[in-house]
Design an enzyme around this catalytic site. Structure first.
Site, short mmCIF file in Angstrom:
data_model
loop_
_atom_site.label_atom_id
_atom_site.label_comp_id
_atom_site.label_asym_id
_atom_site.label_seq_id
_atom_site.Cartn_x
_atom_site.Cartn_y
_atom_site.Cartn_z
N LYS A 117 1.00 -1.09 -0.08
CA LYS A 117 0.11 0.02 0.06
C LYS A 117 0.92 1.18 0.02
CE LYS A 117 -3.90 2.27 0.49
NZ LYS A 117 -3.57 3.51 1.05
N GLU A 143 0.67 6.76 -6.69
CA GLU A 143 -0.59 7.50 -6.77
C GLU A 143 0.01 9.09 -6.54
OE1 GLU A 143 -3.34 8.67 -3.43
OE2 GLU A 143 -4.00 6.96 -4.27
#
Length: 492
Positions: free
Chosen positions: A360, A367
């Site tokens: 993550k 991102e």
């Protein structure tokens, strides 16, 4: 690789057989064929209630078998009737289940047969089963009793609803389980449709929406949050644990750091051996091993789960990255299957403890870079005389472009009533993951200039750059005579 076709030797489940039913799967076969192991995998993957038929034997039967004395049918009838009553309870309660039972004779299976029951026969030769059985320890069935089981074995007939699984092909229990699931699905049984009960700690934007998706998927969720206006079901961790039946599963969805640390510590005091804690927040991956070790002292399992999907996850599903051991992961797989998006992708067992949050972390670093690139492109077009509508230009890339992205879909939403984003503050906070990724990459010798640049830009947006630039401007004025006053800059 062995295919499902070669594992499944026979399948007489009619199409739609499970429609509207709470099925009970009876794993059958002689001792040592592997029915218990495959049943455990089925229970974990499908979220089924599970039972072992041997546990229903009266003590007298266990004593006879332990002494090497074969059971008679008079011994078995009361045992089978007790097991049949358990099956009736599952069907009446609408709880799909799996149970292991040798069920060697048709007469035994007739005692258990009901609408919705399917027998899965683990089929193998005497030599194949004997080889498996010779490696087992601590079971009251002795290898020299195996022949008596083969002597009375009556394989399921074509008129019985059953699936035959051929053993002896070098297949793993996982492969055999997947083959059975494939056969069940053709009969209308939905893989991953099993229902679980779980506690959720933290009912904010993410946790609350996850609860909504899980409940819509048929799971029972007991929610707790410090905020009494959160829609919580209980008002304390103690009440949450008391509301759950063992073995318990508790998902933590609170801010990383001290809130997560204190919650893990308290759950370690309240939960029991065999329970499981899942940290779905944004904890740093290095903290996961500390949490896992602390819970392991109490016999409590631990998984870390990176979650992406934001406020849209309740409808679209969440991308899930899970860290932890295989056994613990399998036990809560139905929860993950419900939270993930429909289709093949969206869920990965990334590695051991810490692997979920590490994945993550990398995901969020990527991102950051993607959003920074879109922002730089938008800013460049905003200042160019060649582009009359930067927002519409970017929105056109949502189809056919190599940069197509859900982020572009979200950009269209944001720009719908504010095409130049004039009402959006030029400030972007960072939650830690990109910084951790840059630190980890430096330790691993991996250059990450795009992620680092995006991270520094966010830091700049928070205002700390103002003092830096004031120093730079003042120094330029000292050695080069450059302007230093705001009004002079405005006219420069």
């Amino acid at each position: 690789m062995t295919t499902e076709t070669t594992i499944i030797a026979a399948n007489t489940i009619p199409a739609g057989y499970f429609a509207g039913k709470a099925p009970v799967i009876v794993m059958m076969g002689v001792c040592g064929c592997g029915k218990t192991t495959v049943a455990e995998h089925l229970a974990a993957k499908l979220g089924l209630k599970s039972a072992e038929a041997d546990d229903f034997h009266p003590q007298a039967n266990i004593a006879k078998m332990s002494a090497g004395i074969p059971l008679t049918d008079d011994d078995r009838w009361p045992w089978l009737d007790t097991l049949a009553a358990w099956i009736d309870e599952r069907i009446a309660a609408g709880e799909p289940a799996v149970v292991t039972c040798s069920a060697l004779k048709r007469a035994y299976r007739d005692r258990l047969r009901r609408d919705g029951v399917v027998f899965v026969y683990m089929k193998g030769s005497f030599d194949e089963v004997l080889e498996r059985l010779s490696h087992r320890q601590g079971h009251f069935m002795k290898p020299n009793m195996l022949q008596s089981q083969f002597d009375i074995l009556e394989e399921p007939g074509a008129d019985e609803v059953h699936v035959d699984v051929e053993i002896g092909h070098g297949t793993t229990p996982e492969q055999e389980c997947d083959a059975v699931i494939g056969a069940l699905k053709r009969g209308g049984f939905e893989a991953g449709a099993g229902h679980m009960t779980m506690g959720m700690v933290g009912l904010g934007r993410m946790g609350g929406n996850m609860v909504r998706r899980l409940r819509a998927g048929g799971h029972t969720i007991v929610g707790f949050d410090m905020n009494p206006e959160s829609g919580r079901d209980v008002d304390s961790l103690e009440a949450l644990v008391a509301a759950l039946s063992a073995p318990r599963v508790v998902w933590i969805m609170v801010p990383s750091g001290k809130p997560t640390d204190s919650t893990v510590e308290r759950l370690g005091e309240l939960l029991e051996p065999g329970d499981i804690v899942i940290d779905g927040g944004n904890s740093k991956y290095t903290e996961d091993r500390e949490h896992a070790a602390a819970l392991a002292e109490h016999g409590i399992g631990f998984l870390d789960c990176g979650v992406s999907g934001g406020v849209w996850g309740a409808e679209r599903g969440y991308a899930l990255m899970v860290g932890g051991d295989d056994e613990t992961y399998a036990k809560v797989l139905p929860i993950f299957e419900t939270l993930k998006p429909e289709g093949e992708y969206g869920l990965v067992h990334a590695g051991p403890v810490g692997g979920g949050h590490f994945a993550k972390m990398v995901h969020n670093g990527i991102e950051y870079g993607m959003m920074q690139a879109f922002g730089e492109g938008f800013a460049t077009m905003m200042r160019s005389e060649y582009i009359t509508d930067p927002a519409k230009t970017m929105e056109s890339w949502r189809s056919g472009s190599v940069v197509v992205s859900w982020l572009l879909d979200l950009f269209e939403n944001a720009a719908a009533h504010d095409p130049e984003l004039r009402n959006v503050p030029a400030v972007a906070n960072e939650s830690g993951e990109a910084r951790w990724m840059v630190e980890a990459a430096m330790e691993l010798g991996v250059p990450t200039p795009a992620t680092a640049a995006a991270l520094w830009q966010r830091q700049t947006s928070r205002g700390g750059a103002d003092d830096i630039l004031r120093v730079v401007t003042a120094l330029r004025a000292q050695f080069g005579g450059h302007v230093t006053k705001v009004d002079e800059i405005a006219t420069w």
